[in-house]
Motif scaffolding. Sequence first.
Motif, mmCIF file in Angstrom:
data_model
loop_
_atom_site.group_PDB
_atom_site.id
_atom_site.type_symbol
_atom_site.label_atom_id
_atom_site.label_comp_id
_atom_site.label_asym_id
_atom_site.label_seq_id
_atom_site.Cartn_x
_atom_site.Cartn_y
_atom_site.Cartn_z
ATOM 1 N N GLY A 81 -49.051 33.124 -39.079
ATOM 2 C CA GLY A 81 -49.527 33.342 -40.343
ATOM 3 C C GLY A 81 -48.856 31.937 -41.018
ATOM 4 N N ASP A 82 -49.524 31.109 -42.006
ATOM 5 C CA ASP A 82 -49.037 30.162 -42.752
ATOM 6 C C ASP A 82 -47.853 30.451 -43.512
ATOM 7 N N GLU A 83 -47.794 31.442 -44.129
ATOM 8 C CA GLU A 83 -46.505 31.791 -45.009
ATOM 9 C C GLU A 83 -45.292 31.730 -43.928
ATOM 10 N N ALA A 84 -45.553 32.550 -42.928
ATOM 11 C CA ALA A 84 -44.291 32.646 -42.066
ATOM 12 C C ALA A 84 -43.804 31.080 -41.445
ATOM 13 N N ARG A 85 -44.751 30.447 -41.239
ATOM 14 C CA ARG A 85 -44.661 29.021 -40.777
ATOM 15 C C ARG A 85 -43.847 28.186 -41.682
ATOM 16 N N SER A 86 -44.098 28.478 -42.923
ATOM 17 C CA SER A 86 -43.548 27.653 -44.109
ATOM 18 C C SER A 86 -42.108 28.083 -44.281
ATOM 19 N N ARG A 87 -42.109 29.270 -44.143
ATOM 20 C CA ARG A 87 -40.510 29.902 -44.259
ATOM 21 C C ARG A 87 -39.816 29.574 -42.991
ATOM 22 N N PHE A 88 -40.262 29.383 -41.818
ATOM 23 C CA PHE A 88 -39.649 28.918 -40.849
ATOM 24 C C PHE A 88 -39.129 27.453 -40.845
ATOM 25 N N ASP A 89 -39.944 26.771 -41.331
ATOM 26 C CA ASP A 89 -39.859 25.438 -41.786
ATOM 27 C C ASP A 89 -38.624 25.082 -42.479
ATOM 28 N N VAL A 90 -38.699 25.874 -43.657
ATOM 29 C CA VAL A 90 -37.666 25.914 -44.766
ATOM 30 C C VAL A 90 -36.234 26.189 -44.068
ATOM 31 N N GLU A 91 -36.147 27.325 -43.265
ATOM 32 C CA GLU A 91 -35.038 27.368 -42.795
ATOM 33 C C GLU A 91 -34.306 26.579 -41.750
ATOM 34 N N VAL A 92 -35.337 25.792 -40.987
ATOM 35 C CA VAL A 92 -34.940 24.978 -40.156
ATOM 36 C C VAL A 92 -34.381 23.566 -40.854
ATOM 37 N N PHE A 93 -35.110 23.511 -41.922
ATOM 38 C CA PHE A 93 -34.626 22.166 -42.883
ATOM 39 C C PHE A 93 -33.441 22.350 -43.417
ATOM 40 N N ALA A 94 -32.971 23.590 -43.606
ATOM 41 C CA ALA A 94 -31.412 24.077 -44.178
ATOM 42 C C ALA A 94 -30.593 23.981 -42.889
ATOM 43 N N ALA A 95 -30.793 24.084 -41.583
ATOM 44 C CA ALA A 95 -30.007 24.463 -40.755
ATOM 45 C C ALA A 95 -29.799 23.251 -39.932
ATOM 46 N N LEU A 96 -30.831 22.435 -39.743
ATOM 47 C CA LEU A 96 -30.734 21.336 -38.684
ATOM 48 C C LEU A 96 -29.979 20.361 -38.921
ATOM 49 N N PRO A 97 -29.616 19.688 -40.067
ATOM 50 C CA PRO A 97 -28.707 18.693 -40.336
ATOM 51 C C PRO A 97 -27.135 18.959 -39.822
ATOM 52 N N GLU A 98 -26.899 20.561 -40.184
ATOM 53 C CA GLU A 98 -25.407 21.053 -39.652
ATOM 54 C C GLU A 98 -25.472 20.958 -38.113
ATOM 55 N N LEU A 99 -26.493 21.706 -37.669
ATOM 56 C CA LEU A 99 -26.636 21.778 -36.189
ATOM 57 C C LEU A 99 -26.832 20.405 -35.394
ATOM 58 N N MET A 100 -27.371 19.578 -35.862
ATOM 59 C CA MET A 100 -27.628 18.307 -35.265
ATOM 60 C C MET A 100 -26.897 16.804 -36.166
ATOM 61 N N GLN A 101 -25.646 17.132 -36.055
ATOM 62 C CA GLN A 101 -24.938 16.069 -36.842
ATOM 63 C C GLN A 101 -25.127 14.720 -36.156
ATOM 64 N N MET A 102 -25.448 13.608 -37.019
ATOM 65 C CA MET A 102 -25.568 12.176 -36.413
ATOM 66 C C MET A 102 -25.768 11.308 -37.663
ATOM 67 N N ASN A 103 -25.721 9.923 -37.333
ATOM 68 C CA ASN A 103 -25.859 8.972 -38.558
ATOM 69 C C ASN A 103 -27.249 8.806 -38.486
ATOM 70 N N TRP A 104 -27.660 7.899 -39.336
ATOM 71 C CA TRP A 104 -29.133 7.500 -39.809
ATOM 72 C C TRP A 104 -29.536 6.555 -38.647
#
Length: 262
Positions: A81-104
């Motif tokens: 469902g769209d709500e679950a996909r949206s929540r998934f995206d928000v959690e990925v948004f919060a976690a990805l920069p720390e998990l995948m550290q790199m410069n621009w």
Amino acid sequence: MTDNALLWPRMDRSMAEKRLESLGENSGPEVELTTDYFSFSGVGRRASGKEIEALRNRIVEIAGKYGFNVRHGYDQEGDPGDEARSRFDVEVFAALPELMQMNWSEAGSRDLWSWCAVALLPDVTHWRWKQRRQSGRWNPERFIGSDLTRHTWARQWWRAVQLEAAPELAELIKETEFNQITERADTIGANPLLVTTFAKRFLAYTVNGGVSRRGLLRDASQRLLREMYFIDDSLLSEADLIAWSDRVLKASVSVLSRDALR
């Protein structure tokens, strides 16, 4: 975000397209955790096998909260469902920069993001978009890093950069709204302070609900883009950006309200 910057594997476009030939309703490329077949670029420390595995495991863990079952691979059951996909995206948004550290510079590599979607997380990428395809067709930009604003994982990493000053906006701004603001990556999306300032002021103007939220964002963002041809936003203070955003939004509200009365 860049203190512990790493170099991540890269998959050239021809290889990515070749692997995507297996993409189907319940099929896709094999998950590839080794780096034997992929290149790295630049001078620096390469992501280790442990760090690559940790990245995959955390994203799979997040997806699992919203219906993804790693044991089923590409044959996932049901629509989260769209709500679950949206929540998934928000959690990925919060976690990805720390998990995948790199410069621009590293994060701007299209080949890096192709590797992420086609080798590291092909099954999760498939699950994320399977029920959202138009006419049952796959959008290759979700897998291949040709447009980083549309790529499944690149868009979340760069969204974290653009919303670093106000990460709470990830839950307040809809996906389509964020795309409207940042779809021109060389203009509005190039200035994180402008993105967050304009988004905050836009939300403030939606409280009264006097005009269509969608119409307001479309009209105001187009006005902003037109004015950016002769305004250097990089020289403006936060107070200046607030005043500019307010002026643009007020003009849009005025026009849209007048049109609604006709």
